[in-house]
Design an enzyme around this catalytic site. Structure first.
Site, mmCIF file in Angstrom:
data_model
loop_
_atom_site.group_PDB
_atom_site.id
_atom_site.type_symbol
_atom_site.label_atom_id
_atom_site.label_comp_id
_atom_site.label_asym_id
_atom_site.label_seq_id
_atom_site.Cartn_x
_atom_site.Cartn_y
_atom_site.Cartn_z
ATOM 1 N N ASN A 148 0.809 -1.236 0.000
ATOM 2 C CA ASN A 148 0.000 0.000 0.000
ATOM 3 C C ASN A 148 0.836 1.278 0.000
ATOM 4 O O ASN A 148 0.389 2.312 -0.470
ATOM 5 C CB ASN A 148 -1.047 -0.008 1.124
ATOM 6 C CG ASN A 148 -0.449 -0.122 2.496
ATOM 7 O OD1 ASN A 148 0.733 -0.423 2.632
ATOM 8 N ND2 ASN A 148 -1.229 0.124 3.516
ATOM 9 N N GLU A 192 4.471 -3.597 12.568
ATOM 10 C CA GLU A 192 3.462 -2.563 12.345
ATOM 11 C C GLU A 192 2.336 -3.248 11.595
ATOM 12 O O GLU A 192 2.462 -3.527 10.407
ATOM 13 C CB GLU A 192 4.105 -1.407 11.557
ATOM 14 C CG GLU A 192 3.375 -0.093 11.753
ATOM 15 C CD GLU A 192 2.352 0.116 10.679
ATOM 16 O OE1 GLU A 192 1.175 -0.269 10.918
ATOM 17 O OE2 GLU A 192 2.698 0.635 9.625
ATOM 18 N N CYS A 200 -3.331 1.412 6.792
ATOM 19 C CA CYS A 200 -3.617 0.790 8.091
ATOM 20 C C CYS A 200 -4.142 1.805 9.103
ATOM 21 O O CYS A 200 -4.664 1.422 10.136
ATOM 22 C CB CYS A 200 -2.382 0.078 8.618
ATOM 23 S SG CYS A 200 -0.939 1.126 8.575
ATOM 24 N N GLU A 250 8.190 3.798 14.401
ATOM 25 C CA GLU A 250 8.948 4.271 13.238
ATOM 26 C C GLU A 250 8.907 5.793 13.200
ATOM 27 O O GLU A 250 7.842 6.396 13.387
ATOM 28 C CB GLU A 250 8.345 3.673 11.959
ATOM 29 C CG GLU A 250 8.534 2.171 11.936
ATOM 30 C CD GLU A 250 8.081 1.496 10.654
ATOM 31 O OE1 GLU A 250 7.207 2.028 9.957
ATOM 32 O OE2 GLU A 250 8.619 0.412 10.361
#
Ligand code: ADP
Length: 484
Positions: free
Chosen positions: A155, A254, A288, A462
């Protein structure tokens, strides 16, 4: 495809500074047109093991470079990524389907991580701690963890890699990257520019493969690899965690999300509508952190729905390379089937189809932006990650009720809410069980803040000053026998 720099369109994998063809290959398709863009090598366990070995050799030299040396190379890479942003955005839009303007945003966003961590390279500070005995001196230093295996989804073909490679390289690690099979071309173009920036051979390796579980198993089970950094589904994250358990390999995960988007009656409704459009329909709903459940307080429900609808019907669906496009295709037919299944389930359980709900006239995997009203918590669209352009809108009465419903998910990635009462703002963000909260905004991602989730959305962060720690080990040194 017309590129300013055609050498960025690469159909070879990248191992130890060499561009390699494979014995077998797989196709990369444009999801807008189904056109075959190219074929790339289909590497497996053997090539992954070789890449890991080269990465280890490269690591030994890379970690000894001074912080300014690593920082300068990363800065040069950042500069080259921006210099080539139009080409990189075209490649990204073609393989992923997202609108060109969003692709360009992603290239800049990805590059911002390279810049941030280039700067952070100089700040890998340790500590001096007052000793517990008079002849003892104590210090803590931070050292690069070693070879890192990186597995990323389709994505965000550029940004998901940038968010991991940047801190890894800044810390002194080398990486073996397996991009998603749908979108390997952005990764290859990034590596090409990394080479031009002076990143030494072997510090970045790109394994193109559609044999994800085979490559993943090698990355998890090869003892040279000291850390896995993964972005993708919770299901795959759990498999990787099990595979890493044998060696207690470090992990950053993640994973999926199920973001609530709450609009309280004291909110600015126009702003809430804007935020909901951004957080719901970006990348056709395939992020997400996309809003998954929109909760609107009963007294403003109808007003919000009408204004939201007015905004939704302005969205233009189409080919990513058309400059007017707001929503591209879904990545593949499996994604389309999932969206159709969730819609059917909601309607069967009493949801009202306010608009959309059908594949777009363009055919393929294009889907109309859709609004469902009268939604309930027993519908699958309330518990599952939709990953498509469907906005289910739920109604609620009290703050306590909506907090409980928002938290009733195994996921804990992002949550959003709109309110203008300072008291409520504090109470609600403290109560929401999510790793990231957007208050009066639908856009929260930035290199300067820690991105990541809690619960089954994973762990590790991150970006920001925290992001570097994921790639560093702490070492404590105790020096005794110091006489005064
Ligand atoms: P998504 O639904 O976003 O495709 P996945 O978790 O299936 O999420 O995929 C994310 C990344 O993980 C992709 O690069 C994919 O190829 C990879 N992947 C999928 N299954 C495995 C596995 N068993 N081991 C390692 N990597 C995997």
């Amino acid at each position: 495809m017309i590129l300013n720099n055609p050498s960025l369109f690469i159909s070879e994998a990248y191992i130890n500074g060499k561009w390699l063809k494979g014995n077998s290959s797989f196709q990369v398709q444009n999801p807008s047109t189904n056109e075959i863009l190219t074929e790339v090598p289909n590497f497996g366990k053997t090539e992954t093991a070789e890449a890991i070995q080269f990465a280890q050799e490269a690591f030994l030299a890379w970690k000894t470079k001074s912080a300014p040396e690593r920082a300068n190379i990363l800065k040069k890479w950042h500069h080259l990524l921006l210099e080539n942003e139009e080409d990189l955005a075209k490649i990204l839009s073609l393989e992923q389907g997202k609108p060109y303007k969003e692709a360009l945003g992603e290239i800049r966003y990805g590059a911002s991580y390279i810049e941030w961590f280039a700067e952070e390279t100089r700040r890998i500070y340790g500590d001096i701690i007052p000793g517990h005995e008079s002849d003892k001196r104590i210090m803590v230093i931070k050292q690069a963890i070693g070879v890192v295996g990186i597995i990323t989804p389709w994505n965000f073909p550029n940004a998901m890699i940038a968010r991991k490679i940047a801190p890894a390289l800044a810390a002194g690690c080398s990486v073996v990257v397996k991009p998603a099979a749908q979108t390997p071309l952005s990764a290859l173009a990034m590596a090409f520019l990394g080479e031009k920036a002076g990143i030494p051979s072997g510090v970045i390796q790109i394994i193109t493969s559609d044999k994800a579980s085979e490559v993943g198993l090698e990355l998890c089970s090869n003892p040279i690899v000291k850390k896995i950094s993964f972005t993708g589904s919770t299901k795959t994250g759990k498999i990787l965690m099990q595979q890493c358990a044998g060696q207690l390999k470090k992990l950053s995960l993640e994973l999926g999300g199920n973001a609530p988007f709450i609009v309280f009656e004291d909110a600015n409704i126009e702003e809430a509508v804007k935020g909901a459009i951004l957080s719901k329909y970006r990348n056709a709903g395939q992020t997400c952190v996309c809003s998954n459940r929109i909760y609107v307080q009963e007294s403003i429900y109808q007003e919000f729905v009408e204004k939201f609808h007015q905004a939704v019907i302005q969205l233009k669906v189409g080919d990513g390379m058309n400059i007017e496009t707001d929503i591209g295709p879904l990545i593949d037919h499996a994604a389309l089937s999932k969206v159709e299944f969730l819609l059917e389930d909601a309607i069967k359980k009493g949801a009202n189809l306010y608009c959309g709900g059908i594949p777009y006239t363009l055919g393929g995997t294009f889907y109309e932006p859709t609004i469902l009203t009268n939604c309930h918590d027993d519908m699958l669209c309330s518990t599952e990650e939709i990953f498509g352009p469907i906005a289910p809108i739920f109604s609620f009465q009290t703050e306590e009720e909506v907090i409980a419903r928002a938290n009733a998910s195994e996921y804990g990635l992002a949550a959003y809410f709109y309110s203008n009462q300072i008291n409520r703002i504090y109470k609600v963000f403290e109560a929401l069980e999510y790793g990231m909260i957007g208050v009066n905004t639908g856009l929260i991602s930035t290199a300067v803040a820690p991105f990541g989730g809690i619960k089954e959305s994973g762990f590790g962060r991150e970006g920001s000053k925290y992001g570097m720690d994921e790639y560093l080990d702490k070492k404590y040194i105790c020096i005794g026998g110091i006489s005064s």
